[in-house]
Each structure stands twice: as C-alpha cells, then as structure tokens.
Write a protein that holds these residues in place. Structure first.
Motif: not given
Length: 170
Positions: A107-109, A117-119, A136-140, A149-151
């Motif tokens: 997640r990033v936010g 936060n959004p995935v 992980m491509n966040c927004g392609c 940033v969380s995992i």
C-alpha cells in the motif's frame, strides 16, 4: 452427408506490460522503517529492508527483516514527505522460506495507518511469492502519491521476511 467440425476456442486478451518512466530511482535507503514485531532471536529489525543490501540469505547476509509469527504481520516505511511512487520492488529471502511472502499486499498513501492507504499492484500469490525479486507496479505507467509504503501479509498467521524494499520514483 456434410460433416461440421466445431472447435471450442477460448481467446484470452494479451496482457499489456506496464510502461513506467525509464529513469526511476530508489528513494527508500536510510528512511525510517517500522514493523509489527521483531524476531528477537534473529534480530531482523525493520531498517534492514532499506539498508541498500540485497543479500537474500537471512543468516549469512544479516540484512533481512524478520517478524514474529503473528496474524497479518506488517512493515512500513516513512518517506518523510509525499512522493510520486511508480514501483515498489521487494527482494525476497531465498535461503529458506521464500513462500512466506505469499499474500503480501503493498500500500502507498499519506495516512500513517497503512490499512487506510490504497493498494499498489496486485497481491503476491502462487509462484510469484517464491521469486527473488517481486516488482509491484503501482499505477502501470502512472504514479501513486504517498508518504508511507507498507507491506502486509493478509489473512494469514506467518513470519515475514523482507531482504530489501526499493521505492521507485523519478
């Protein structure tokens, strides 16, 4: 007599690869990190995932995080201010137990509570959970905005290891 042959054809549309900017850089090294717990026996503190060392051997490399066995363990990075994040690259443990990354969600936010936060990208599933490098491509092609940033391992009780986490921006 005319014979008709019917073929059952399933067409699967091709998946387009994400096209991110070519010149991305890692901004995670040395930033403040935390995690849900630390395995005291092995000393896998959260900061080891942002030390710049991608050694995938937990014991020999002494550069991987290690949480206790718990329900939905998590790791979080504070970038200090909101950034445009294109990718999160995880270097996974390879000397043992690489499967433990299964069900990882990034997640990033801007919310300090990571679950709000959004995935970014898709959950780590199947064979992908055993790979040395998981991108992980966040927004392609588009970035996600965020300070944190969380995992987190979702819906399971497990230990979590991260040998390096890179946060890629322009």
């Amino acid at each position: 007599m005319t014979m008709v042959v019917v073929t059952d054809v399933t067409t699967i549309p091709p998946t387009l690869a994400c096209t991110n900017p070519e010149v991305l850089r890692n901004i995670a090294v040395g930033k403040a990190a935390s995690q849900s717990s630390t395995n005291k026996k092995q000393g896998g503190v959260a900061e080891l995932a942002v030390d710049g060392n991608k050694n995938t051997d937990l014991r020999a490399g002494k550069s991987c995080t290690w949480t206790n066995k718990e329900f939905q363990p998590w790791w979080k990075l504070d970038l200090g201010s909101s950034k445009d994040v294109y990718q999160v690259v995880i270097t996974n443990r390879q000397d043992c137990c690489s499967f433990r990354l299964k069900n990882a969600e990034v997640r990033v936010g801007d919310d300090p509570k990571h679950e709000n936060n959004p995935v970014c990208g898709m959950m780590v599933m199947g064979k992908r959970s055993r790979q040395e490098t998981v991108t992980m491509n966040c927004g392609c092609g588009e970035s996600m905005q965020g300070r944190y940033v969380s995992i987190q391992l979702k819906d399971k009780t497990q230990q979590m290891h991260l040998c390096e986490v890179e946060v890629m921006t322009l």
